[in-house]
Write a protein that holds these residues in place. Structure first.
Motif, PDB file in Angstrom:
ATOM      1  N   ARG A  37       3.828  56.902  26.424  1.00  0.00           N
ATOM      2  CA  ARG A  37       2.748  56.952  25.431  1.00  0.00           C
ATOM      3  C   ARG A  37       3.259  56.653  24.026  1.00  0.00           C
ATOM      4  O   ARG A  37       2.479  56.378  23.119  1.00  0.00           O
ATOM      5  CB  ARG A  37       2.055  58.322  25.467  1.00  0.00           C
ATOM      6  CG  ARG A  37       1.305  58.571  26.763  1.00  0.00           C
ATOM      7  CD  ARG A  37       0.623  59.920  26.792  1.00  0.00           C
ATOM      8  NE  ARG A  37      -0.519  59.962  25.889  1.00  0.00           N
ATOM      9  CZ  ARG A  37      -1.360  60.989  25.819  1.00  0.00           C
ATOM     10  NH1 ARG A  37      -1.174  62.052  26.587  1.00  0.00           N
ATOM     11  NH2 ARG A  37      -2.375  60.967  24.983  1.00  0.00           N
ATOM     12  N   PHE A  88      -8.441  61.093  19.688  1.00  0.00           N
ATOM     13  CA  PHE A  88      -7.504  61.384  20.773  1.00  0.00           C
ATOM     14  C   PHE A  88      -6.079  61.478  20.223  1.00  0.00           C
ATOM     15  O   PHE A  88      -5.603  60.564  19.544  1.00  0.00           O
ATOM     16  CB  PHE A  88      -7.576  60.294  21.848  1.00  0.00           C
ATOM     17  CG  PHE A  88      -8.934  60.201  22.504  1.00  0.00           C
ATOM     18  CD1 PHE A  88      -9.348  61.162  23.414  1.00  0.00           C
ATOM     19  CD2 PHE A  88      -9.799  59.158  22.194  1.00  0.00           C
ATOM     20  CE1 PHE A  88     -10.595  61.083  24.009  1.00  0.00           C
ATOM     21  CE2 PHE A  88     -11.046  59.078  22.786  1.00  0.00           C
ATOM     22  CZ  PHE A  88     -11.445  60.040  23.689  1.00  0.00           C
ATOM     23  N   PRO A 106      -1.898  63.299  21.169  1.00  0.00           N
ATOM     24  CA  PRO A 106      -1.084  64.048  22.122  1.00  0.00           C
ATOM     25  C   PRO A 106      -1.491  65.521  22.112  1.00  0.00           C
ATOM     26  O   PRO A 106      -1.894  66.049  21.064  1.00  0.00           O
ATOM     27  CB  PRO A 106       0.349  63.855  21.598  1.00  0.00           C
ATOM     28  CG  PRO A 106       0.286  62.578  20.824  1.00  0.00           C
ATOM     29  CD  PRO A 106      -1.082  62.535  20.207  1.00  0.00           C
ATOM     30  N   GLN A 107      -1.389  66.174  23.242  1.00  0.00           N
ATOM     31  CA  GLN A 107      -1.883  67.544  23.392  1.00  0.00           C
ATOM     32  C   GLN A 107      -1.352  68.488  22.319  1.00  0.00           C
ATOM     33  O   GLN A 107      -2.078  69.331  21.792  1.00  0.00           O
ATOM     34  CB  GLN A 107      -1.504  68.076  24.785  1.00  0.00           C
ATOM     35  CG  GLN A 107      -2.110  69.423  25.132  1.00  0.00           C
ATOM     36  CD  GLN A 107      -3.630  69.383  25.249  1.00  0.00           C
ATOM     37  OE1 GLN A 107      -4.172  68.525  25.922  1.00  0.00           O
ATOM     38  NE2 GLN A 107      -4.323  70.315  24.600  1.00  0.00           N
ATOM     39  N   ILE A 123      -3.379  68.465  18.824  1.00  0.00           N
ATOM     40  CA  ILE A 123      -4.824  68.715  18.729  1.00  0.00           C
ATOM     41  C   ILE A 123      -5.136  69.890  17.802  1.00  0.00           C
ATOM     42  O   ILE A 123      -6.027  69.805  16.948  1.00  0.00           O
ATOM     43  CB  ILE A 123      -5.429  68.937  20.133  1.00  0.00           C
ATOM     44  CG1 ILE A 123      -5.469  67.601  20.886  1.00  0.00           C
ATOM     45  CG2 ILE A 123      -6.835  69.520  20.027  1.00  0.00           C
ATOM     46  CD1 ILE A 123      -5.996  67.708  22.301  1.00  0.00           C
ATOM     47  N   ASP A 137      -9.662  65.300  21.890  1.00  0.00           N
ATOM     48  CA  ASP A 137      -9.095  65.510  23.225  1.00  0.00           C
ATOM     49  C   ASP A 137      -7.761  64.789  23.344  1.00  0.00           C
ATOM     50  O   ASP A 137      -7.347  64.028  22.456  1.00  0.00           O
ATOM     51  CB  ASP A 137     -10.080  64.986  24.284  1.00  0.00           C
ATOM     52  CG  ASP A 137      -9.902  65.667  25.649  1.00  0.00           C
ATOM     53  OD1 ASP A 137      -8.886  66.378  25.834  1.00  0.00           O
ATOM     54  OD2 ASP A 137     -10.756  65.472  26.516  1.00  0.00           O
ATOM     55  N   SER A 138      -7.099  65.027  24.477  1.00  0.00           N
ATOM     56  CA  SER A 138      -5.884  64.308  24.853  1.00  0.00           C
ATOM     57  C   SER A 138      -6.107  63.771  26.252  1.00  0.00           C
ATOM     58  O   SER A 138      -6.379  64.540  27.182  1.00  0.00           O
ATOM     59  CB  SER A 138      -4.671  65.247  24.833  1.00  0.00           C
ATOM     60  OG  SER A 138      -3.496  64.565  25.208  1.00  0.00           O
TER      61      SER A 138
END
Length: 355
Positions: free
Chosen positions: A15, A217, A219-220, A223, A242-243
């Motif tokens: 990613r 959007f 990366p987790q 957030i 979100d991710s």
């Protein structure tokens, strides 16, 4: 044997834009014998090796495994270095006569932008030796080549290949979005300083058109940071934070009308080729820009809207016309890219034939 100075792309790191570039270049050398050296100054104290088909990946420590690194450098027919960052990991233990440097970005200027003056000084020294001595230089834009020709008063025509980010995704264009009464916006990426996240939030808050949906959007792990930055600014708006896996993000992107790519008008951005911008054009998303001079796209005639224009009403037909123009720009861009890919593949093949 082709030697790549970089870590190998995996499901865990793909990613990251750096590894997307590495994977794209690797796709041109799939049939060749190649080795990846993941060299660390602090980590990899224990040597780890993995082999798959004709590709070997070595995880090595610069100091502990220096002899192994030097042996690889001596045996290689071509040494392909991803970024000036990685030139440091083989500096100064080899000549540049068989080195291909994929520049990625103008590292010293990036360091100065981030206020890291000593690192900028170090990488300027490394970069200069590389630009002067490497067998081939891979630029992601013609603007990058021109930048280095001006910086070092050189003509780099004979040693340069202009090879943009070229990962292509099979995208099913969502034509239904032009019949929608909702304008969808998207941002997909990180929260680095050059992404201008604060400006994006402010611009989203001030969008004139009321029937909108905002898709963000990250990366987790970012957030919660983004939500803190937003505070209550976007309360009451139709918003998704979100991710998601890349394929799912592309699916959402294909139904969106506009996408944020708010880069400043500085050298780092003028020579760049953001994957995100290419994805926007592929998906029929009109870029929202702070400065339009991102890489070669303005020279190629791409359509965009300036961020300050969001305070005026949006027109669906005008956006659709911009998208149609961008498809033409993208087709020309991809044609140039294919020619450059072919040139690099010939170098890879020739190097293994003579090794």
């Amino acid at each position: 044997m082709i030697l790549f100075i970089a870590d190998y792309p995996t499901v865990d790191n793909i990613r990251d834009g750096m590894y997307q570039r590495i994977a794209a270049i690797d796709s041109l050398a799939k049939s060749e014998n190649r080795v990846y050296l993941d060299i660390s100054f602090r980590k990899n104290k224990k040597r780890e090796v993995s082999i798959s088909d004709n590709c070997t990946v070595e995880h090595l420590n610069y100091f502990i495994h220096n002899k192994i690194i030097r042996d690889y450098l001596n045996k290689a027919s071509i040494i392909y270095v991803h970024s000036v960052y990685n030139m440091l990991k083989m500096f100064p233990i080899t000549s540049y006569g068989k080195v291909i440097l994929d520049i990625h970005g103008i590292v010293p200027e990036e360091m100065m932008y981030l206020g890291k003056k000593f690192r900028a000084f170090v990488f300027n020294k490394i970069e200069k030796k590389a630009i002067l001595g490497c067998y081939k230089l891979i630029h992601v834009t013609s603007s990058m080549k021109a930048f280095y020709e001006t910086k070092y008063s050189l003509n780099l025509d004979s040693r340069s290949i202009i090879l943009p980010i070229f990962e292509r995704t099979e995208i099913s264009h969502n034509k239904n979005k032009w019949d929608s009464d909702i304008f969808e916006f998207i941002y997909a990426g990180g929260m680095q300083a050059w992404q201008n996240i604060d400006l994006m939030i402010k611009a989203s808050e001030g969008i004139h058109t009321k029937n909108i949906k905002l898709n963000f959007f990250f990366p987790q792990n970012l957030i919660s940071n983004f939500k803190i930055k937003c505070g209550s600014c976007l309360d009451g708006k139709n918003i998704l934070i979100d991710s998601l896996p890349k394929d799912d993000v592309i699916s959402v992107m294909s139904r969106c009308h506009l996408g944020f790519v708010l880069r400043d008008d500085i050298a780092v951005n003028k020579v760049a080729c953001p994957t995100k911008l290419i994805e926007y054009l592929e998906c029929g998303v009109v870029p929202i820009v702070k400065s339009p001079d991102i890489g070669d796209f303005n020279k190629l005639g791409y359509s965009f809207i300036k961020v300050e224009e969001l305070t005026r009403p949006l027109n669906i037909n005008e956006l659709r016309e911009k998208v149609e123009n961008n498809y033409k720009v993208l087709a020309h861009f991809q044609s140039l890219t294919e020619q450059s890919k072919s040139s690099l593949m010939k170098i890879f093949k020739k190097s293994n034939c003579t090794s």
